[in-house]
Design a protein around this motif. Structure first.
Motif, mmCIF file in Angstrom:
data_model
loop_
_atom_site.group_PDB
_atom_site.id
_atom_site.type_symbol
_atom_site.label_atom_id
_atom_site.label_comp_id
_atom_site.label_asym_id
_atom_site.label_seq_id
_atom_site.Cartn_x
_atom_site.Cartn_y
_atom_site.Cartn_z
ATOM 1 N N GLY A 619 0.799 -1.215 0.000
ATOM 2 C CA GLY A 619 0.000 0.000 0.000
ATOM 3 C C GLY A 619 0.833 1.266 0.000
ATOM 4 O O GLY A 619 0.433 2.291 0.549
ATOM 5 N N GLY A 620 2.019 1.191 -0.626
ATOM 6 C CA GLY A 620 2.895 2.347 -0.688
ATOM 7 C C GLY A 620 3.718 2.569 0.565
ATOM 8 O O GLY A 620 4.505 3.516 0.637
ATOM 9 N N ARG A 621 3.573 1.687 1.570
ATOM 10 C CA ARG A 621 4.307 1.843 2.827
ATOM 11 C C ARG A 621 5.432 0.824 2.899
ATOM 12 O O ARG A 621 5.208 -0.379 2.759
ATOM 13 N N LEU A 622 6.648 1.314 3.128
ATOM 14 C CA LEU A 622 7.808 0.432 3.202
ATOM 15 C C LEU A 622 7.891 -0.251 4.557
ATOM 16 O O LEU A 622 7.497 0.308 5.582
ATOM 17 N N GLY A 623 8.430 -1.462 4.550
ATOM 18 C CA GLY A 623 8.700 -2.191 5.777
ATOM 19 C C GLY A 623 10.183 -2.487 5.879
ATOM 20 O O GLY A 623 10.936 -2.355 4.914
ATOM 21 N N ALA A 624 10.617 -2.895 7.069
ATOM 22 C CA ALA A 624 12.023 -3.230 7.290
ATOM 23 C C ALA A 624 12.294 -4.671 6.885
ATOM 24 O O ALA A 624 11.383 -5.489 6.745
ATOM 25 N N LEU A 625 13.560 -4.998 6.676
ATOM 26 C CA LEU A 625 13.954 -6.374 6.417
ATOM 27 C C LEU A 625 13.842 -7.192 7.699
ATOM 28 O O LEU A 625 13.971 -6.675 8.813
ATOM 29 N N SER A 626 13.611 -8.477 7.536
ATOM 30 C CA SER A 626 13.602 -9.374 8.684
ATOM 31 C C SER A 626 15.033 -9.771 9.030
ATOM 32 O O SER A 626 15.956 -9.611 8.223
ATOM 33 N N ARG A 627 15.214 -10.317 10.232
ATOM 34 C CA ARG A 627 16.536 -10.783 10.620
ATOM 35 C C ARG A 627 16.995 -11.922 9.708
ATOM 36 O O ARG A 627 18.178 -12.022 9.375
ATOM 37 N N ALA A 628 16.060 -12.777 9.295
ATOM 38 C CA ALA A 628 16.420 -13.891 8.411
ATOM 39 C C ALA A 628 16.930 -13.378 7.073
ATOM 40 O O ALA A 628 17.909 -13.905 6.514
ATOM 41 N N GLU A 629 16.293 -12.330 6.543
ATOM 42 C CA GLU A 629 16.744 -11.755 5.274
ATOM 43 C C GLU A 629 18.121 -11.117 5.429
ATOM 44 O O GLU A 629 18.985 -11.255 4.554
ATOM 45 N N ALA A 630 18.330 -10.424 6.539
ATOM 46 C CA ALA A 630 19.629 -9.789 6.771
ATOM 47 C C ALA A 630 20.734 -10.839 6.877
ATOM 48 O O ALA A 630 21.829 -10.668 6.325
ATOM 49 N N LEU A 631 20.467 -11.937 7.575
ATOM 50 C CA LEU A 631 21.464 -12.997 7.703
ATOM 51 C C LEU A 631 21.757 -13.635 6.347
ATOM 52 O O LEU A 631 22.918 -13.903 6.011
ATOM 53 N N SER A 632 20.710 -13.850 5.546
ATOM 54 C CA SER A 632 20.925 -14.464 4.231
ATOM 55 C C SER A 632 21.770 -13.575 3.335
ATOM 56 O O SER A 632 22.528 -14.063 2.499
ATOM 57 N N MET A 633 21.671 -12.260 3.497
ATOM 58 C CA MET A 633 22.513 -11.341 2.728
ATOM 59 C C MET A 633 23.984 -11.567 3.064
ATOM 60 O O MET A 633 24.837 -11.652 2.169
ATOM 61 N N ALA A 634 24.292 -11.663 4.352
ATOM 62 C CA ALA A 634 25.678 -11.881 4.760
ATOM 63 C C ALA A 634 26.194 -13.222 4.256
ATOM 64 O O ALA A 634 27.325 -13.329 3.761
ATOM 65 N N GLN A 635 25.369 -14.257 4.342
ATOM 66 C CA GLN A 635 25.792 -15.598 3.929
ATOM 67 C C GLN A 635 25.953 -15.720 2.421
ATOM 68 O O GLN A 635 26.635 -16.619 1.937
ATOM 69 N N GLU A 636 25.346 -14.807 1.688
ATOM 70 C CA GLU A 636 25.423 -14.824 0.227
ATOM 71 C C GLU A 636 26.758 -14.281 -0.290
ATOM 72 O O GLU A 636 27.156 -14.570 -1.428
#
Length: 702
Positions: A619-636
């Motif tokens: 609905g045009g409103r941004l949300g934050a990343l989850s901890r799981a998404e943040a961890l997957s970024m580092a592991q990538e």
């Protein structure tokens, strides 16, 4: 299921506006193809200059039609199409397919015509313009003038295709038919004045005849809708495979000129696809190869592959390509080797290694069945690739029958690599449930796609709103670039730990700050206009209280000489040691807002080891990343081992890094469009238990 789209794909009656009595003309093909391919509904041609087309009466205009058609195919030029669209809408037609070009893809005048077309449509849905139409093979309904429909018959199967290029639709239709790959629906969305990719992904997710969805993508115009539709398909157990053009600058410009859409950066598409479970086809051929494998419904649970061959060279080709892609080809375990030896194949067979060479197996169906059964039963293997050699050319039915007979015994993927040029054998095997490929690389791509599909898990409930972080109270922030101290103050308010520092203006103040902070310190110029401080001599490290004053004066002189302005404010900062440098940044384009994490410091641009994640948007409103998404970024990251105890290094404080990524994304979500640019480089990730520390930062606000 959307009623208008359901009617569009399965109409009971079709009006063809501008139909010609000459089937050799483009305007004559839709009626001819509907009849050729057995459409059982009512066909209503419209052309004021023709009384009949074959045995069909032809009507002079839309008003003269004896009934309201479910769908109309509009073959008129762009200058007249909107008038007919308005008339069809007034009569209550559910949907119109507009083939004409000359709209947004041509520039400003075309964009005006496209807006005019949409206004004329009213409540009626539009496919196109600049489209080649659609083909519903499931129900034998073809609403297209594509020359590919000259073929008499097509394999019907479980792959639905949505393409933003009309020409590609015809290409995929003919290529799939030649290879025995069954398709369900093919839709060309093209300019997407109304109906677009997400609408048809959403529809095919509910279509019982479709098991896999293949996309040819030039630009995703509505990222939030695309995300929701792909996640719906994933929840329905229907993998989505996408080939995205525009990876090069030339390709991106061609895509824009083709459909008039702004394309996001290619790496942003990688991030979007990864987050919604879309399997990216790296080559155009993969857009059929990967869905063909996925459509078997077999699940790949690991990366260990058995290769059964009767020709050593071809087996080595497949093994080598699989190895490059990270697959394993281990030799048979003891029990499997014993089962293979029990087949008594003679001295020419090589059964204790992988590829498993059963020479002349193509002429011995009993031997082939026994070897396939043993390998599929083995706990050592997750999939099987069968090499079809020249010995099989004489008796392809025997080969196909032997392989097909083994399929019910296991749910592991079984693929075939056809070594000689024998497309008829490949098509036969594919139609028998064994996807067959003419290139070793295709086998690898198919298995890689199956592995990605099996490992993707949908998080969250359908329709769940983006998680908006708790709002952080902030002082009014000025527009434009902030200086480093201001930027890090904002980052700190959102929970990103920053190095201790003091703002100074004189050598004496710098000496006092260095004494207060203790130990070696860093001295930097403090300027909102000079972003890359080290490029102009504006950074000095390892300074002590007794040396920092003189260094400040020299720094002011050096910066003035290089940058043309003399700094009057400086930053004395605690010197961080013992950590790994990362970069944390924000990127925004047509696809949305993304957080970037990667190897940082002065070599960040050189190594380009980064991961991207788009922020959720509802609905045009941004949300934050989850901890799981943040961890997957580092592991990538390629540099992940540096955080995970590489060669005896102490493990880094990964949880603190995850906290920082989530906090940074929360800042981006709260500030929204005000953030023009945001970056922390470097952020030091310290040993486990010691946290992270932002040592530099950039923030530009609108």
């Amino acid at each position: 299921m959307n009623e208008a789209i359901a009617k569009l794909l399965s109409p009971r009656s079709v009006a063809v506006i501008g139909a010609s009595a000459d089937p050799q003309k483009t305007t004559g093909r839709p009626v001819a193809y509907l009849q050729k391919h057995g459409y059982s509904g009512r066909i209503l041609p419209v052309n004021p200059k023709v009384e009949r087309i074959g045995d069909l009466p032809c009507y002079p205009d839309v008003a003269s039609l004896p009934e309201v058609p479910d769908v109309a195919v509009v073959l008129l030029g762009a200058e007249r199409a909107h008038q007919t669209v308005r008339e069809l809408s007034a009569r209550g037609c559910a949907a119109a397919i507009v083939l004409a070009s000359g709209y947004t893809e041509t520039g400003e005048e075309g964009a005006h015509r496209q807006a005019q077309l949409m206004d004329a449509a009213g409540r009626m849905r539009i496919l196109g313009p600049n489209t080649i139409g659609l083909v519903n093979l499931t129900d034998g309904i073809v609403l297209s003038p594509s020359g590919a429909l000259e073929m008499d018959a097509f394999p019907v199967g479980g792959i639905g295709v949505v393409s933003q290029s009309g020409g590609i639709l015809g290409s995929l239709l003919s290529r799939a038919a030649a290879r025995g790959i069954g398709l369900s629906k093919l839709i060309s969305t093209s300019n997407e004045v109304d109906l677009e990719l997400a609408d048809f992904i959403d529809h095919l997710a509910d279509d019982p005849a479709t098991q896999v969805i293949a996309l040819y993508v030039e630009a995703v115009r509505h990222p939030a809708r695309f995300r929701a539709a792909c996640l719906k398909a994933a929840r329905a157990g229907k993998p989505v495979v996408a080939f995205k053009v525009g990876r090069s600058e030339a390709g991106a410009q061609a895509a824009v000129s083709h459909t008039g859409a702004l394309a996001g950066a290619d790496r942003m598409y990688d991030a979007l696809f990864k987050q919604v479970g879309v399997i990216r086809a790296e080559r155009f051929a993969d857009l059929l190869d990967v869905p063909a494998a996925l459509c078997t419904g077999r699940r790949l649970r690991g990366n260990r592959v058995a290769i059964l061959t009767s020709t050593g060279g071809a087996g080595t080709l497949v093994s080598d390509d699989l190895g490059v892609a990270g697959f394993e080809t281990p030799p048979p375990d003891a029990a499997t080797a014993q089962a293979l030896r029990a087949l008594q194949t003679g001295s020419e067979a090589v059964l204790d290694r992988n590829p498993i060479d059963v020479t002349l197996a193509g002429l011995r169906p009993d031997l082939l069945r026994g070897a396939i059964t043993a390998l599929l039963a083995s706990p050592r293997y997750d999939a099987l690739v069968i090499i079809v050699g020249s010995s099989s050319l004489a008796m392809p039915e025997l080969l196909a029958g032997a392989i097909q007979a083994c399929l019910p015994d296991s749910d592991k993927p079984v693929l075939a690599y056809v070594s000689p040029h024998a497309p008829e054998i490949g098509a036969l095997l594919t139609q028998r449930g064994v996807p067959a490929f003419a290139a070793a690389e295709s086998c690898t791509a198919a298995l890689a796609g199956m592995l990605r599909a099996s490992r993707f898990e949908v998080s969250g409930e359908p329709g769940a709103a983006a998680q908006a972080p708790a709002a952080v109270a902030l002082e009014p922030l000025p527009g434009g670039p902030l200086d480093e101290a201001q930027a890090k103050a904002v980052f700190g308010r959102f929970g990103v730990p920053c190095a201790a520092e003091r703002v100074v203006g004189t050598a004496a103040e710098a000496e006092a700050a260095a004494l207060e902070l203790g130990g070696p310190v860093v001295l930097k110029i403090l300027s909102s206009r000079i972003t890359h401080k080290s490029d102009v001599g504006g950074v000095a490290v390892g300074l002590l209280p007794q040396t920092i004053g003189a260094r400040l004066d020299r720094m002011a002189d050096e910066v003035e000489a290089r940058a043309g302005e003399r700094p009057h404010r400086f930053l004395v900062q605690q010197m961080v040691a013992g950590g790994t440098e990362f970069i944390l940044g924000l990127h925004r384009d047509a696809l949305g807002t993304a957080v970037l994490l990667g190897m940082g410091g002065v070599t960040a641009e050189l190594f380009q080891d980064t991961a991207l994640r788009l922020l959720p948007c509802e609905g045009g409103r941004l949300g934050a990343l989850s901890r799981a998404e943040a961890l997957s970024m580092a592991q990538e990251l390629k540099t992940w081992p540096l955080l995970d105890g590489f060669r005896g290094r102490p493990c880094a404080d990964v949880q603190a890094l995850v906290d920082a990524v989530v906090a940074f994304s929360a800042m981006a979500a709260q500030l929204g469009d005000r953030v023009v640019e945001a970056e922390i480089n470097p952020v030091f990730v310290l040993p486990r238990g010691q946290g992270v520390c932002a040592a530099d930062g950039v923030l530009v606000l609108a």
